[in-house]
Structure formats: structure tokens, C-alpha cells
Design a protein around this motif. Sequence first.
Motif, PDB file in Angstrom:
ATOM      1  N   ALA A  46      -3.573 -13.220  -3.948  1.00  0.00           N
ATOM      2  CA  ALA A  46      -5.146 -12.919  -3.830  1.00  0.00           C
ATOM      3  C   ALA A  46      -5.108 -11.450  -3.419  1.00  0.00           C
ATOM      4  O   ALA A  46      -4.531 -10.913  -2.462  1.00  0.00           O
ATOM      5  CB  ALA A  46      -5.477 -13.894  -2.802  1.00  0.00           C
ATOM      6  N   GLY A  47      -6.095 -10.873  -4.268  1.00  0.00           N
ATOM      7  CA  GLY A  47      -6.348  -9.337  -3.769  1.00  0.00           C
ATOM      8  C   GLY A  47      -5.461  -8.068  -3.929  1.00  0.00           C
ATOM      9  O   GLY A  47      -5.875  -6.887  -3.449  1.00  0.00           O
ATOM     10  N   GLU A  48      -4.336  -8.453  -4.715  1.00  0.00           N
ATOM     11  CA  GLU A  48      -3.258  -7.536  -4.529  1.00  0.00           C
ATOM     12  C   GLU A  48      -3.288  -6.747  -6.024  1.00  0.00           C
ATOM     13  O   GLU A  48      -2.600  -5.899  -6.242  1.00  0.00           O
ATOM     14  CB  GLU A  48      -1.773  -8.251  -4.567  1.00  0.00           C
ATOM     15  N   ASN A  49      -3.721  -7.662  -6.988  1.00  0.00           N
ATOM     16  CA  ASN A  49      -3.446  -7.403  -8.417  1.00  0.00           C
ATOM     17  C   ASN A  49      -4.635  -7.602  -9.108  1.00  0.00           C
ATOM     18  O   ASN A  49      -5.616  -7.949  -8.800  1.00  0.00           O
ATOM     19  CB  ASN A  49      -2.436  -8.437  -9.155  1.00  0.00           C
ATOM     20  N   LEU A  50      -4.603  -7.098 -10.406  1.00  0.00           N
ATOM     21  CA  LEU A  50      -5.873  -7.283 -11.279  1.00  0.00           C
ATOM     22  C   LEU A  50      -5.852  -8.386 -12.256  1.00  0.00           C
ATOM     23  O   LEU A  50      -4.616  -8.493 -12.968  1.00  0.00           O
ATOM     24  CB  LEU A  50      -5.996  -5.892 -12.348  1.00  0.00           C
ATOM     25  N   ASN A  89      -0.359  -4.102  -6.594  1.00  0.00           N
ATOM     26  CA  ASN A  89       0.109  -3.595  -5.355  1.00  0.00           C
ATOM     27  C   ASN A  89       0.989  -4.863  -4.706  1.00  0.00           C
ATOM     28  O   ASN A  89       1.545  -4.611  -3.554  1.00  0.00           O
ATOM     29  CB  ASN A  89      -1.285  -3.698  -4.313  1.00  0.00           C
ATOM     30  N   GLN A  90       1.201  -5.697  -5.357  1.00  0.00           N
ATOM     31  CA  GLN A  90       2.043  -6.722  -4.862  1.00  0.00           C
ATOM     32  C   GLN A  90       3.517  -6.282  -4.883  1.00  0.00           C
ATOM     33  O   GLN A  90       3.997  -5.832  -5.941  1.00  0.00           O
ATOM     34  CB  GLN A  90       1.916  -8.177  -5.829  1.00  0.00           C
ATOM     35  N   ILE A  91       4.446  -6.414  -3.822  1.00  0.00           N
ATOM     36  CA  ILE A  91       5.768  -6.121  -3.692  1.00  0.00           C
ATOM     37  C   ILE A  91       6.531  -7.080  -3.731  1.00  0.00           C
ATOM     38  O   ILE A  91       7.826  -6.813  -3.890  1.00  0.00           O
ATOM     39  CB  ILE A  91       5.517  -4.986  -2.648  1.00  0.00           C
ATOM     40  N   SER A  99       5.749  -4.512 -10.316  1.00  0.00           N
ATOM     41  CA  SER A  99       4.050  -4.025 -10.142  1.00  0.00           C
ATOM     42  C   SER A  99       4.133  -2.553 -10.143  1.00  0.00           C
ATOM     43  O   SER A  99       5.181  -1.861 -10.046  1.00  0.00           O
ATOM     44  CB  SER A  99       3.717  -4.560  -8.829  1.00  0.00           C
ATOM     45  N   MET A 100       2.968  -2.008 -10.349  1.00  0.00           N
ATOM     46  CA  MET A 100       2.589  -0.525 -10.396  1.00  0.00           C
ATOM     47  C   MET A 100       3.118   0.134  -8.937  1.00  0.00           C
ATOM     48  O   MET A 100       3.904   1.179  -9.160  1.00  0.00           O
ATOM     49  CB  MET A 100       1.214  -0.334 -10.389  1.00  0.00           C
ATOM     50  N   ARG A 101       2.833  -0.770  -7.924  1.00  0.00           N
ATOM     51  CA  ARG A 101       3.333  -0.192  -6.693  1.00  0.00           C
ATOM     52  C   ARG A 101       4.870   0.102  -6.431  1.00  0.00           C
ATOM     53  O   ARG A 101       5.462   1.088  -6.059  1.00  0.00           O
ATOM     54  CB  ARG A 101       2.911  -0.993  -5.462  1.00  0.00           C
ATOM     55  N   LEU A 102       5.650  -1.111  -7.059  1.00  0.00           N
ATOM     56  CA  LEU A 102       7.011  -0.958  -6.809  1.00  0.00           C
ATOM     57  C   LEU A 102       7.507   0.146  -7.777  1.00  0.00           C
ATOM     58  O   LEU A 102       8.794   0.682  -7.691  1.00  0.00           O
ATOM     59  CB  LEU A 102       7.527  -2.400  -7.416  1.00  0.00           C
ATOM     60  N   CYS A 103       6.840   0.393  -8.954  1.00  0.00           N
ATOM     61  CA  CYS A 103       7.371   1.442  -9.959  1.00  0.00           C
ATOM     62  C   CYS A 103       7.014   2.824  -9.545  1.00  0.00           C
ATOM     63  O   CYS A 103       7.915   3.783 -10.045  1.00  0.00           O
ATOM     64  CB  CYS A 103       6.791   1.069 -11.310  1.00  0.00           C
ATOM     65  N   THR A 104       5.900   3.121  -8.515  1.00  0.00           N
ATOM     66  CA  THR A 104       5.685   4.167  -8.440  1.00  0.00           C
ATOM     67  C   THR A 104       5.503   4.770  -7.009  1.00  0.00           C
ATOM     68  O   THR A 104       5.394   5.980  -6.521  1.00  0.00           O
ATOM     69  CB  THR A 104       4.229   4.538  -9.028  1.00  0.00           C
ATOM     70  N   THR A 153       0.196   3.090  -3.490  1.00  0.00           N
ATOM     71  CA  THR A 153      -0.758   1.881  -3.712  1.00  0.00           C
ATOM     72  C   THR A 153      -1.980   2.241  -4.553  1.00  0.00           C
ATOM     73  O   THR A 153      -2.411   3.375  -4.529  1.00  0.00           O
ATOM     74  CB  THR A 153      -1.353   1.217  -2.194  1.00  0.00           C
ATOM     75  N   TYR A 154      -2.691   1.361  -4.931  1.00  0.00           N
ATOM     76  CA  TYR A 154      -4.003   1.513  -5.957  1.00  0.00           C
ATOM     77  C   TYR A 154      -5.364   0.893  -5.517  1.00  0.00           C
ATOM     78  O   TYR A 154      -5.272  -0.250  -5.047  1.00  0.00           O
ATOM     79  CB  TYR A 154      -3.589   1.236  -7.268  1.00  0.00           C
ATOM     80  N   ASP A 155      -6.235   1.479  -5.767  1.00  0.00           N
ATOM     81  CA  ASP A 155      -7.524   0.707  -5.535  1.00  0.00           C
ATOM     82  C   ASP A 155      -7.966  -0.006  -6.756  1.00  0.00           C
ATOM     83  O   ASP A 155      -8.136   0.548  -7.961  1.00  0.00           O
ATOM     84  CB  ASP A 155      -8.647   1.965  -5.083  1.00  0.00           C
TER      85      ASP A 155
END
Length: 240
Positions: free
Chosen positions: A51-55, A135-137, A147-152, A155-157
Motif C-alpha cells: 500500500a502506498g509504495e507503488n503506482l 518505492n517498494q524495496i 522497483s525503480m528505487r531498487l534500480c536507481t 525514492t519517488y513522488d
Amino acid sequence: MHVIKLDATDSTNDYLRQMILVNKLTTPTVVWSLFQKKGKGQRGQVWTSQAGENLTFSLYIPNLSRYADQLFSINKIVSVCLLEWLLSFQISNISVKWPNDILSGDKKLAGILVESSVQKSMTKSIIIGMGINVNQIQFPQLPNATSMRLCTAKTYDLNTLLMSVVPKIIEGLTLTGKDWDDAYQQSLYGLNQKRRFVSGKHEFEGIIRSVSLDGKLVIETEIGEQLFDIKELQFVHIAD
Ligand code: BTN
């Protein structure tokens, strides 16, 4: 563009399907939920997302009915748009795993579920559902997810991301002129590489050569080129 933001729903695809049935939507409409209780994936699978971490959202664009019997064309365009959008975040080694999983390396970053639906006027319409891991890790049940966060390592809005990815997809689906088929084929995961696959109970080795216009995967096997439908084939995952 009209955005409906929900805290929770069963599935944004189903929420949008219900809206289309009851109302005539005249502008592109997005249903975005921070949590889905029964998120749907390809092949009847569930789509889970913290919940709230991804799109997790679904998009309806008016006047796309002409594509209603060519859902694979939509899948192709959306896959390429999403891949190009993710490339702009410097995520490495992005590809489209047939039919439309977006991977970074061998791990899944995003999934697409395109479904057709019936409008109030009884004409067919298209619902484009997308799950992007942002943003889920930790993915305890999903060892092959990223996730984008794990790749880069950033964290993203989520709101900012949504407002940038949706116009990119709308543009792709409404502007003409680009060779989507070529862009899709060039981005295919495992293209021209030897891989192992499973079809029914049969495991075999083959080389992905292309995807047919109706969306079947063309694999060169020891008995020649064979075409596989989405329900008939699975990739054998390469362990880390
Ligand atoms: C897949 O890779 O299996 C497709 C996943 C699609 C998930 C998205 S999340 C938003 C939309 N609502 C759903 O119930 N599914 C899609």
C-alpha cells in the motif's frame, strides 16, 4: 485528463469498468488507487503491491474503440511507451518480456493488463491497467521483482510520476506515425538468445526470433520455427 484517486479498491481495472458502464466518459480518465485488495495480473494471476509504495492505476481514453479487437496493438504501444519512460530515469538493461512485462535485467519492474469492456452505448472500450513498482524495496513473495528505487537508489513522488507517465501513454496511443512494431521487437527480452521454455509438460530450448502481428511469440526450436500463444508458454527463469 481526469484523475480519480482512491485509498483502496479491489482492482482499478474493475472500478473503471464499472464507471464506463454507467457514465459516458469524454476525457481521458485515470483511476489510481494506493492499494488494491484484489489486483489482477495477466493469466488470471493476482497483482500484489505494498500500500502506498507503488503506482497501480487504470486508464481510459475516449475514441480508442477502433483498437478494441486488436488488444495486442495496444499492449505493444503501451509497453514501448512505458519502457521509454523508464529509460528516462536511467534504469539499466530495460526490456519487454513478451507479451508485456517490463524488466530491468531479469527482474520485473512493471506489468500491464489491457482489457476490453462495454460502454454505456454498448460499443467496446479499452481499459489499460498498469502496475509500476516504484518505492517498494522488499518483495518477500516475489523473488523476481524489482522497483525503480531498487534500480536507481532514489525514492519517488507517486503523484509526480503518474502525471508524467500517463501523458506519455496518451500521446503514444493518440499520435500516429511511429513504427511501434519495430520498437517493440527491438526491445524484446531474450531476443536472439538461447533460452529454455515450458509448454504444457514439455521443457525445451529455443531462440526468440520475433512476435507475430497477432501477438504470438516466434521461437526457433530444433524442429523449426514455432508460434506460441500467451497461454501456451512460460519462460524458465534464470536463477540469480
Ligand atoms: C501483469 O504483469 O500480470 C499485469 C499486471 C497489471 C497490474 C495492474 S495494477 C492496476 C491495474 N488494476 C489491476 O487489477 N491490474 C492492473
